[in-house]
Write an enzyme that holds these catalytic residues in place. Structure first.
Site: not given
Ligand code: C6P
Length: 418
Positions: A135, A212, A215, A238, A376
């Site tokens: 991401h 990270d 997910q 999430k 992203c």
């Molecule tokens: N992905 C998606 O629709 P934040 O925004 O900080 O809570 O998480 C960022 C982030 C980082 N790593 C991974 C693997 C992610 O999936 C995400 C967030 C969302 O897939 C919003 S772009």
């Protein structure tokens, strides 16, 4: 007659999706005159009543700043806030609650590591290793660091199915590799990376691993000790918790050695115009008034997950993934993007030449919420030579019938654009 076996006292009732759904008030609504089918859980999951109540109750009954006041409400707020640190420690099986840093979410957690630990470790000519499926939150902070330090971002590739090439990753773990940053589960493909194995490979070369987990935590139990990583980042939203709050877990030796990131209240022991001395962990890395109510509600989400039959819930979600894969595979023109054998929660796809945004718009009219775009993960889209995908993503409260609604909606799209 032998007695009917009963669940041990205190054990949660076996997972029942209909019962779980009743705990999520938002799921009962109609959108565009149709029952809501929410399949955008990788973007953000819905919240159970218990989480919503916890946040409201905090403001109704406890609200005060933390670590500052001598008055009763401040004591209660501090207690509620600090209790969550211990809940997160248990949730991740971390050795110490002092290793749990509250942040705004995964993005902030990863930036914190890059700008403190990263700045300490990475110098001119060094390498930061990431993967092709990251991401942007796990690319850009490292890229910024690499630029600042005249270091190099090195990328481990994925194969056509979306599996990380471990052999290629290993080849790229070189004498100049200072950090390896990798996602636990890909938000765009659903691929689950073998983090324990990756950490073994990195450890053998003395390379710390930043995971990270945005997910990861929603789809599988996480044990940072078993994984063997150095840092693990996730977002509460999430994980059925609120937005604007998340966690950075790090090994104590790293966190102790890291300089503070942001300066301000709470992260200091004493300040004069000549010199500031910094607070101990974890406060050293938490400047300013935090999202107290959010942290408390994140604790409620973790408690809620502990109160249900989580193994049953995750098995149900896995069954949905298999069912959804089967339904989509039957639709002519569907191309699944991401077919790794180890997958969680995500169905990314294309339908003939139809632009994913058109797919999303037609599905929305059917009440089906999915995400379309690059998720992203633009470098990953470049890898597959596609501009975007349509992505349905799952949570434990989804039903098989919702995947049938998705498939019916896709048939409609197909007919419209045929
Ligand atoms: N992905 C998606 O629709 P934040 O925004 O900080 O809570 O998480 C960022 C982030 C980082 N790593 C991974 C693997 C992610 O999936 C995400 C967030 C969302 O897939 C919003 S772009």
């Amino acid at each position: 007659m032998r007695p009917v076996p009963t669940a041990p006292a205190g054990a949660p009732a076996p997972f029942d999706v209909e019962r779980i759904r009743r705990e999520f008030p938002i799921l009962g609504q109609q959108v565009r005159g149709k029952p809501l089918v929410y399949l955008d859980n990788a973007a953000t999951a819905q919240k159970p009543e218990r989480v919503i109540d916890a946040e409201a109750r905090f403001y109704r009954e406890i609200n005060a700043n933390v670590h500052r006041g001598v008055h009763l409400l401040s004591e209660r707020a501090t207690q509620a806030y600090e209790d969550v640190r211990e809940k997160v420690r248990r949730f991740l099986n971390a050795p110490s609650a002092k290793e749990v840093i509250f942040t705004r979410g995964t993005t902030e957690s990863l930036n914190l590591v890059a700008q403190t630990f990263g700045r300490q470790r990475v110098g001119e000519g060094d390498e930061i290793l990431v993967t092709e499926m990251e991401h942007h939150s796990n690319i850009v902070p490292w890229q910024m660091l690499a630029q600042e330090r005249k270091a190099r971002l090195v990328v481990a590739p994925v194969d056509d199915a979306g599996v990380l090439r471990l052999d290629e990753l290993e080849r790229r773990l070189g004498p100049r590799t200072r950090i390896l940053a990798v996602t636990h589960v890909s938000n765009a493909l659903g691929t689950v990376n073998p983090i324990a194995r990756i950490c073994e490979l990195a450890r053998a070369r003395g390379v710390p691993v930043v995971v990270d987990g945005a997910q990861g935590v929603p789809h599988r139990p996480v044990d940072v000790r078993a994984l063997g990583c150095d840092f693990y980042a996730f977002s509460a939203h999430k994980l059925y918790g609120p937005t604007g709050v998340g966690v950075l877990w790090g090994k104590r030796e790293h966190l102790e050695a890291m300089p503070p990131w942001q300066g301000g209240g709470d992260m200091i022991l004493s300040v004069t115009f000549e010199k500031t001395t910094f607070n101990e962990l974890p406060y050293k890395l938490e400047a300013g008034t935090p999202n107290i109510a959010g942290v408390v509600a994140m604790g409620a989400a973790i408690d809620w997950l502990a109160s249900i039959d989580l193994a049953g819930a995750l098995a149900h979600e896995h069954d949905l993934l298999a069912y959804g894969t089967e339904l989509l595979s039957r639709i002519p023109g569907i191309r699944l993007v991401g077919t790794a054998p180890e997958k969680e929660g995500v169905l990314s796809f294309l339908l003939g030449d139809v632009h994913p945004h058109d797919i999303g718009t037609v599905l929305d009219r059917e009440g089906v919420a999915i995400r379309t775009g690059h998720h992203c993960a633009q470098p990953l889209m470049i890898r597959y030579a596609i501009p975007a995908t349509a992505r349905a993503s799952l949570a434990i409260y989804n039903r098989r019938s919702e995947l049938e609604a998705l498939a019916a909606g896709l048939e409609k799209v197909r007919r419209m654009f045929a």
